[in-house]
Design a protein around this motif. Sequence first.
Motif, PDB file in Angstrom:
ATOM      1  N   TRP A 159       0.836  -1.206   0.000  1.00 54.04           N
ATOM      2  CA  TRP A 159       0.000   0.000   0.000  1.00 54.04           C
ATOM      3  C   TRP A 159       0.866   1.250   0.000  1.00 54.04           C
ATOM      4  CZ3 TRP A 159      -5.451   0.438   0.298  1.00 54.04           C
ATOM      5  CH2 TRP A 159      -5.931   1.733   0.502  1.00 54.04           C
ATOM      6  N   ASN A 169      -4.363   4.825  -6.675  1.00 54.31           N
ATOM      7  CA  ASN A 169      -5.438   4.515  -5.752  1.00 54.31           C
ATOM      8  C   ASN A 169      -6.626   3.981  -6.541  1.00 54.31           C
ATOM      9  OD1 ASN A 169      -7.193   6.843  -6.530  1.00 54.31           O
ATOM     10  ND2 ASN A 169      -5.510   8.031  -5.633  1.00 54.31           N
ATOM     11  N   LYS A 170      -7.678   3.635  -5.847  1.00 54.57           N
ATOM     12  CA  LYS A 170      -8.830   3.013  -6.509  1.00 54.57           C
ATOM     13  C   LYS A 170      -9.520   3.943  -7.496  1.00 54.57           C
ATOM     14  CE  LYS A 170     -11.853   4.145  -2.601  1.00 54.57           C
ATOM     15  NZ  LYS A 170     -12.708   3.595  -1.525  1.00 54.57           N
ATOM     16  N   ASP A 171      -9.286   5.257  -7.366  1.00 56.82           N
ATOM     17  CA  ASP A 171      -9.964   6.223  -8.232  1.00 56.82           C
ATOM     18  C   ASP A 171      -9.196   6.559  -9.505  1.00 56.82           C
ATOM     19  OD1 ASP A 171     -12.136   6.508  -6.424  1.00 56.82           O
ATOM     20  OD2 ASP A 171     -10.922   7.863  -5.194  1.00 56.82           O
ATOM     21  N   CYS A 173      -6.579   4.329 -10.910  1.00 52.72           N
ATOM     22  CA  CYS A 173      -5.749   3.199 -11.335  1.00 52.72           C
ATOM     23  C   CYS A 173      -6.278   2.487 -12.583  1.00 52.72           C
ATOM     24  CB  CYS A 173      -5.648   2.190 -10.191  1.00 52.72           C
ATOM     25  SG  CYS A 173      -4.164   1.172 -10.229  1.00 52.72           S
ATOM     26  N   TRP A 198      -8.372  -2.470  -8.328  1.00 52.81           N
ATOM     27  CA  TRP A 198      -8.532  -1.066  -8.720  1.00 52.81           C
ATOM     28  C   TRP A 198      -8.589  -0.882 -10.237  1.00 52.81           C
ATOM     29  CZ3 TRP A 198      -4.146   0.820  -4.951  1.00 52.81           C
ATOM     30  CH2 TRP A 198      -4.640   0.748  -3.626  1.00 52.81           C
ATOM     31  N   GLN A 331     -11.833  -9.221  -2.498  1.00 48.03           N
ATOM     32  CA  GLN A 331     -10.941  -8.643  -3.508  1.00 48.03           C
ATOM     33  C   GLN A 331      -9.485  -9.022  -3.278  1.00 48.03           C
ATOM     34  OE1 GLN A 331     -12.201  -4.518  -2.793  1.00 48.03           O
ATOM     35  NE2 GLN A 331     -13.100  -4.496  -4.836  1.00 48.03           N
TER      36      GLN A 331
END
Length: 371
Positions: A159, A169-171, A173, A198, A331
């Motif tokens: 991380w 990050n997940k937004d 990637c 992600w 996940q």
Amino acid sequence: MMSYLRHLVFSSNTSLCCHVSQTRMFSVTKSSRTIMPAWVIDKYGGNDVLRFTRNASFPVINYPNEVIVKVMSAGLNPLDVSMRDGYGAAAFSMKRDPLNIKQSRSEFPLILGREASGVIMECGLDVKHFRERDEVSLKPKSLSHIEAAAVPYVATTAWSALVNTGGLNKDNCAKKRVLVLGGSGGVGTFAIQMLKAWGAHVTVTCSQNAEQFVRGLGADHVVDYTTRPVEEQLGSLEKFNLILDNVGGDTERWAFNLLKPWCGAKFVTLITPFLQNINSLGIADGMMQSAATVATKTLKHLVKGVHYRWGFFAPSGPALDEIREMVDAGQIQAVVETTFSFSQVPQAFEKMEKGHARGKTVVQVGEGGDL
């Protein structure tokens, strides 16, 4: 949080939580115990320095924001083997006792370890987030203690490298191309799963016999470094937005040519000389040498349109909370390759020294029972 534990793991009962602030110096430990079984070292060296004792000092709470944890299972990492050999001794000695409370020049006998799953035995007066008998660190409900012990150190290292250093990050990637060099070990297995969750496209290097293993974790493309030079195989692929280096060696010689120039692409390596510099030069000079090294390399590659970064383990409660949610959502899975009993700690170290990991090595320490 679990990743804050210190004086961890190869003891059969306990460890102390690290302090968030250091304001009052007193012990409030209620336990009447004074000793516990543990694996310790009395000097740095090979596997023969590991010694079992039933008389290790039972930890006490020195600060009001510490907890005592009954360790149920402990994860073993390559860093633990290196520390047994003396790697990072100066830096870790200062970290363990920054205010010189023990007033001792020797860290021995030393209990190794940095990753565990367990149950809170006792809380300091200022601890509000945890209560006695809580599982740390708010252990994923879907995991056993053995599986949970394989998570905190490697997951927060992945991380930190990907999010804090790499900027992913997940937004942001989705559809990013990421190369994981050395993807079958502890950090690599978590990095693959995070990136895929992600939406990234993930390429992994590993040996042929690990190919199906990393594909099962979500790798989109796998390069076998044993068939021919890995740089030749990777050079024929589309360039990457980020490279996560778990290998070191000569990767810096060729890896930068694989990055997309002038679009924020980063090379993040977890193999750095930081602790070795401190060991050989002392804390002040070692840190100055490390700063000079990373600054020089950063400027060298910046003029070519790519970024050079060092990645490190960084303890983070919020990160562990997000990782726990990803685990419970299916996940991310904890990847445990081998489990050893508490009496087999030397064999676990021997296994780690052989390398070529396929996930984590875990030592089962406790069996539960009364706290």
